[in-house]
Write a protein that holds these residues in place. Structure first.
Motif, mmCIF file in Angstrom:
data_model
loop_
_atom_site.group_PDB
_atom_site.id
_atom_site.type_symbol
_atom_site.label_atom_id
_atom_site.label_comp_id
_atom_site.label_asym_id
_atom_site.label_seq_id
_atom_site.Cartn_x
_atom_site.Cartn_y
_atom_site.Cartn_z
ATOM 1 N N GLU A 14 -6.301 16.498 13.973
ATOM 2 C CA GLU A 14 -6.198 16.568 12.511
ATOM 3 C C GLU A 14 -5.003 17.416 12.080
ATOM 4 O O GLU A 14 -4.310 17.078 11.141
ATOM 5 N N SER A 70 2.660 7.001 15.130
ATOM 6 C CA SER A 70 1.505 7.100 16.009
ATOM 7 C C SER A 70 1.561 8.489 16.617
ATOM 8 O O SER A 70 2.549 8.872 17.234
ATOM 9 N N PHE A 89 0.841 -1.183 0.000
ATOM 10 C CA PHE A 89 0.000 0.000 0.000
ATOM 11 C C PHE A 89 0.877 1.234 0.000
ATOM 12 O O PHE A 89 2.020 1.207 0.456
ATOM 13 N N ALA A 90 0.356 2.310 -0.576
ATOM 14 C CA ALA A 90 1.106 3.550 -0.589
ATOM 15 C C ALA A 90 0.971 4.215 0.769
ATOM 16 O O ALA A 90 1.910 4.789 1.291
ATOM 17 N N GLU A 91 -0.209 4.133 1.321
ATOM 18 C CA GLU A 91 -0.407 4.747 2.613
ATOM 19 C C GLU A 91 -1.572 4.090 3.335
ATOM 20 O O GLU A 91 -2.533 3.665 2.716
ATOM 21 N N MET A 92 -1.443 4.001 4.633
ATOM 22 C CA MET A 92 -2.551 3.517 5.436
ATOM 23 C C MET A 92 -2.755 4.497 6.586
ATOM 24 O O MET A 92 -1.792 4.894 7.239
ATOM 25 N N GLN A 93 -3.997 4.900 6.779
ATOM 26 C CA GLN A 93 -4.288 5.807 7.899
ATOM 27 C C GLN A 93 -5.338 5.181 8.788
ATOM 28 O O GLN A 93 -6.286 4.585 8.293
ATOM 29 N N ILE A 94 -5.160 5.337 10.064
ATOM 30 C CA ILE A 94 -6.205 4.936 11.004
ATOM 31 C C ILE A 94 -6.364 6.075 12.001
ATOM 32 O O ILE A 94 -5.393 6.489 12.634
ATOM 33 N N LYS A 95 -7.567 6.607 12.080
ATOM 34 C CA LYS A 95 -7.792 7.703 13.017
ATOM 35 C C LYS A 95 -8.866 7.291 14.005
ATOM 36 O O LYS A 95 -9.919 6.809 13.597
ATOM 37 N N THR A 96 -8.598 7.469 15.264
ATOM 38 C CA THR A 96 -9.640 7.226 16.258
ATOM 39 C C THR A 96 -9.567 8.353 17.269
ATOM 40 O O THR A 96 -8.730 9.240 17.164
ATOM 41 N N PRO A 120 -4.371 12.387 18.757
ATOM 42 C CA PRO A 120 -5.559 12.494 17.902
ATOM 43 C C PRO A 120 -5.894 13.932 17.556
ATOM 44 O O PRO A 120 -6.715 14.550 18.217
ATOM 45 N N PHE A 150 -5.950 8.061 19.204
ATOM 46 C CA PHE A 150 -4.652 8.181 18.535
ATOM 47 C C PHE A 150 -4.908 8.304 17.054
ATOM 48 O O PHE A 150 -6.002 8.012 16.555
ATOM 49 N N MET A 151 -3.901 8.743 16.350
ATOM 50 C CA MET A 151 -3.945 8.634 14.903
ATOM 51 C C MET A 151 -2.694 7.893 14.492
ATOM 52 O O MET A 151 -1.636 8.040 15.113
ATOM 53 N N PHE A 152 -2.837 7.125 13.466
ATOM 54 C CA PHE A 152 -1.749 6.240 13.082
ATOM 55 C C PHE A 152 -1.688 6.233 11.575
ATOM 56 O O PHE A 152 -2.719 6.193 10.918
#
Lengths: 405, 364
Positions: B293, B288, B262-269, B291, B272-274
């Protein structure tokens, strides 16, 4: 159970992860901070509830179920799924794999079920799964037939495709004919199970043969157009989850509305395929009406694992930093995730947590989400609002500090 | 020590008794195999060579040596200099379930003797493999016992040999290999220093540098309270999460696993943001962050800007002309003037900080 025997597949990863976590949590924090009331309900919060899934985490009766039952008298009853079939056809394995995330290879060691096993699932929709041992005759007057069949949402009949299935079909038909008189609305779902061990040709032949025999026998007995559906399943791939998804979908009266909503979301944002997943069971409760292929379901289901696993690692209870962490943490409550693939022409994945139980996962085509992300975000927001109207009770719980009416 | 590490190619011997799991291990770590796929592997005949490019200037030259007695005999006699010469690392795999542990150790001593003769500066890692076959409560004790026994047979390497319990069915394999790779990386210190600075600038809780194809961790930087994260094995876990995801994408889309990146993976909760994004040709950076923006966006931009700096690190040990070229190249592609001499990493960050501040303000 020894966790390191488990294969490194996506689902088992997950179960290893949660077990380990609990060991550590119990050891280091003695369970106290894990239950901190101020914590918000996001993916990982939810995940930590996982092992308690049988028992609702609070004494307050669950308020999330939305399914209406065709046969239900009281509307607070949980839809009931009955797993029936010959002994050794794989009923207990199915329920362990789907609802307890047991790695498929471990199902070899499950012992024969001797009594009715009832499990309740506390999720988007509360339902009970009853695992009925195969060797009993439930229409024997000694059984309280009404008690067993009264509130059922669906009867799942498991047939071992690798075994002699004529007996199973005979018993299935007997059951259907018996039930037809008192409970004509029961959905009968036939899982032609263990198809993983059959060759492609033999698999479809067997499947067709079973359908043919069931329908012929039923119509011979004067029961035309019986509400019976057939699925090919195996616990070694995602087919069992897909079959369960379809079974559950029939119990959701709002399904057409959901599908229409997803359809319009897809056409507005040029989404290839959108799924509404129940995060815990990885059953999808709705998808848009474009043709489904199992591959895209599997991608989405594995993707949920990635998000949950990472969320678990970094979603631990942090000590309060300078007193401002409370404010910082209210920023973005719903988990959201995006994966863009390196090569052009590959799919993009988008995940958005809709409420405590549901997540929307979209597969997107060539169009770059980088430019369209804002549009998608906005439309998903609209979708989320619409969903709240469809399921007023499924609304996300506010932070526990807010008093409720 | 440092000069020895500057070598571009590093020879790694993978040895151990036949059936100990050497090739299985190699296939999982380097060839995108799933644990259950290794059943398909046959016995290794003689030596299988593979070259694995790591972080640009590190090239692993992995010798997977078949472990049957006949082959080992041959390594120790006819091919002694060929096999044991200029070795950087010897990885010796013991099968915990082996019934002839004594015989294994004797064979190990022979190999150690040959190694100390031909490349005395080598480093020895001993992996005690198939730990999953031992009952969980006996594992630690048995591992200690075996390790002690093997150490006493390690002769000249007695004080430097490192032991790891491993299994292909959990993250322990990644843990061991991460340590091995870390040892082999020539400029780990520089990379870490640079990462540390980057982490300060983008206010990251944690930065983890992963190799792209193997998903092995190169190094990581942890700041502030993240050090108390109860998941002390999180780096290995993320390795295996990434690997599993890669395999899933490959399987269902029909792309070969090698290129299903993958070029990029984002996970936002809310907590945390990752995100994981490409850093250099061979590495991915996982970050990591808190949280927020604006921190998230600023971090992404800054990582984009710092890429050339890490790319330079990759080629830093090439011969002189190469450096000049690389600099010109990166300076051009970057499109901003920078003095040739500013090899010190902090300078680029001084450029970066104002931008980051500006961005930060823009979002508020």
């Amino acid at each position: 159970m020894d966790s390191s025997h488990r294969p490194l597949s996506a689902t088992s990863q997950h179960s290893i992860a949660s077990e380990r976590h609990f060991d550590q949590a119990d050891a280091s924090q003695a369970g106290s901070s894990r239950l901190k009331p101020g914590a918000q309900l996001t993916l990982m919060r939810y995940l930590q509830d996982l092992p308690d899934a049988d028992v609702p985490p609070s004494p307050v009766p669950p308020r999330y179920h939305t399914g209406r039952l065709p046969n239900s008298k009281a509307d607070d009853g949980k839809p009931r799924l009955l797993l029936m079939g010959q002994r050794r056809s794989g009923k207990s394995s199915i329920s362990s794999v789907v609802f307890h995330k047991l790695p498929p290879s471990e199902t070899l060691y499950i012992e024969t079920t001797t009594r009715i096993k009832k499990e309740s699932m506390h999720s988007f929709m509360d339902f009970q799964v009853w695992d009925l041992p195969g060797h009993l005759d439930y229409f024997d007057p000694a059984f309280d037939v009404d008690n067993i069949f009264e509130e059922i949402g669906a009867l799942i009949w498991v047939i071992d495709a690798q075994d002699e299935y004529l007996d199973a079909i005979m018993r299935l038909n007997m059951t259907i004919l018996n039930l037809q008189q008192s409970y004509p609305n029961i959905n009968v779902e036939v899982f032609v199970h263990k198809v993983d061990g059959l060759s492609e040709d033999y698999k479809s032949d067997t499947f067709r043969d079973i359908i043919q025999r069931v329908q012929d026998e039923l119509s011979d007995n004067g029961y035309e157009n019986a509400p019976v559906s057939f699925y090919q399943t195996s616990i070694y791939d995602h087919s069992i989850f897909e079959a369960f998804s379809k079974v559950i979908q029939k119990l959701i009266p709002q399904l057409p509305t959901l599908e229409a909503l997803l359809n319009s979301l897809c056409s507005t944002c040029q989404i290839e395929k959108a799924y509404l997943f129940d995060i815990m069971s990885k059953i999808y409760i709705a998808t848009d009406t474009s043709p489904t292929d199992i591959g895209s379901y599997e991608i989405c289901s594995d993707y949920i694992d990635v998000v949950i696993d990472v969320s678990e690692i970094y979603g631990w209870d942090r000590p309060v930093e300078n007193g401002n962490s409370e404010i910082a943490e209210t920023g973005n409550n719903d988990a959201e995730s995006l994966i863009t693939m390196e090569r052009k022409g590959n799919n993009y994945l988008y995940l958005r947590e809709i409420n405590k139980y549901l997540a929307l996962i979209c597969l997107m085509g060539d169009d770059s989400p980088a430019e369209k992300k804002a549009v998608i975000d906005y439309n998903v927001g609209v979708f989320q609002a619409a969903l709240k109207q469809v399921f007023p009770r499924a609304e996300r719980e506010g932070p526990p500090t807010v008093t409720e009416e | 020590m440092n000069t020895a590490k500057r070598q571009k190619q590093r020879k790694v011997l993978l040895m151990g008794k036949s059936g100990a799991g050497k090739s299985s291990m190699r296939s999982i770590v380097f060839s995108n195999y799933v644990a259950k796929d290794v059943r398909r592997l046959g016995a290794t005949i003689d030596v299988e060579h593979s070259n694995i490019k790591f972080m640009g200037n590190l090239m692993l030259n992995l010798w997977d040596c078949g472990g049957q007695d006949g082959f080992v005999e041959n390594y120790l006699t006819h091919q002694r200099n060929h096999v044991f010469g200029s070795v950087a690392v010897l990885i010796f795999v013991f099968d915990i379930e082996s019934r002839e542990f004594q015989a294994d150790v004797i064979s190990y001593s022979n190999i150690i003797r040959a190694l100390s003769e031909c490349s005395p500066g080598a480093k020895v890692f001993v992996l005690i493999h198939k730990m999953d076959l031992v009952q969980a409560r006996l594992r630690a004790q048995l591992f200690e016992e075996r390790a002690e026994y093997i150490r006493s047979a390690s002769e000249g390497f007695r004080d430097t040999v490192d032991f790891f319990p491993t299994s292909i069915w959990d993250q322990s394999l990644y843990k061991a290999w991460t340590q091995i790779i870390y040892f082999l990386i020539p400029n780990a210190g520089t990379i870490e220093a640079l990462l540390q600075q980057l982490a300060e600038v983008i206010d990251a809780r944690e930065l983890i540098l992963y190799e792209r194809t193997t998903c092995l961790m190169v190094t990581h930087v942890t700041r502030g309270t993240e050090g108390e994260n109860p998941f002390t094995d999180r780096f290995e876990r993320i390795s295996s999460i990434l690997k599993t995801h890669k395999q899933s994408m490959a399987k269902h889309t029909g792309i070969p696993a090698g290129s299903a990146n993958f070029a990029e993976m984002q996970i936002k909760t809310g907590r945390f943001m990752f995100f994981i994004t490409r850093l250099t040709e061979n590495t991915n950076l996982a970050a990591s962050i808190p949280p927020s923006e604006q921190v998230f966006n600023a971090a992404r931009v800054n990582i984009l800007l710092v890429r050339p700096k890490f790319a330079e690190l990759d080629v830093a040990s090439k011969p002189r002309p190469g450096i000049q070229q690389a600099f010109t190249h990166s300076a051009e592609s970057e499109g901003r003037e920078r003095e040739r001499g500013d090899t010190h990493p902090s300078i680029i960050f001084q450029h970066l900080v104002p931008e980051w501040v500006a961005l930060h303000m823009g979002y508020i």
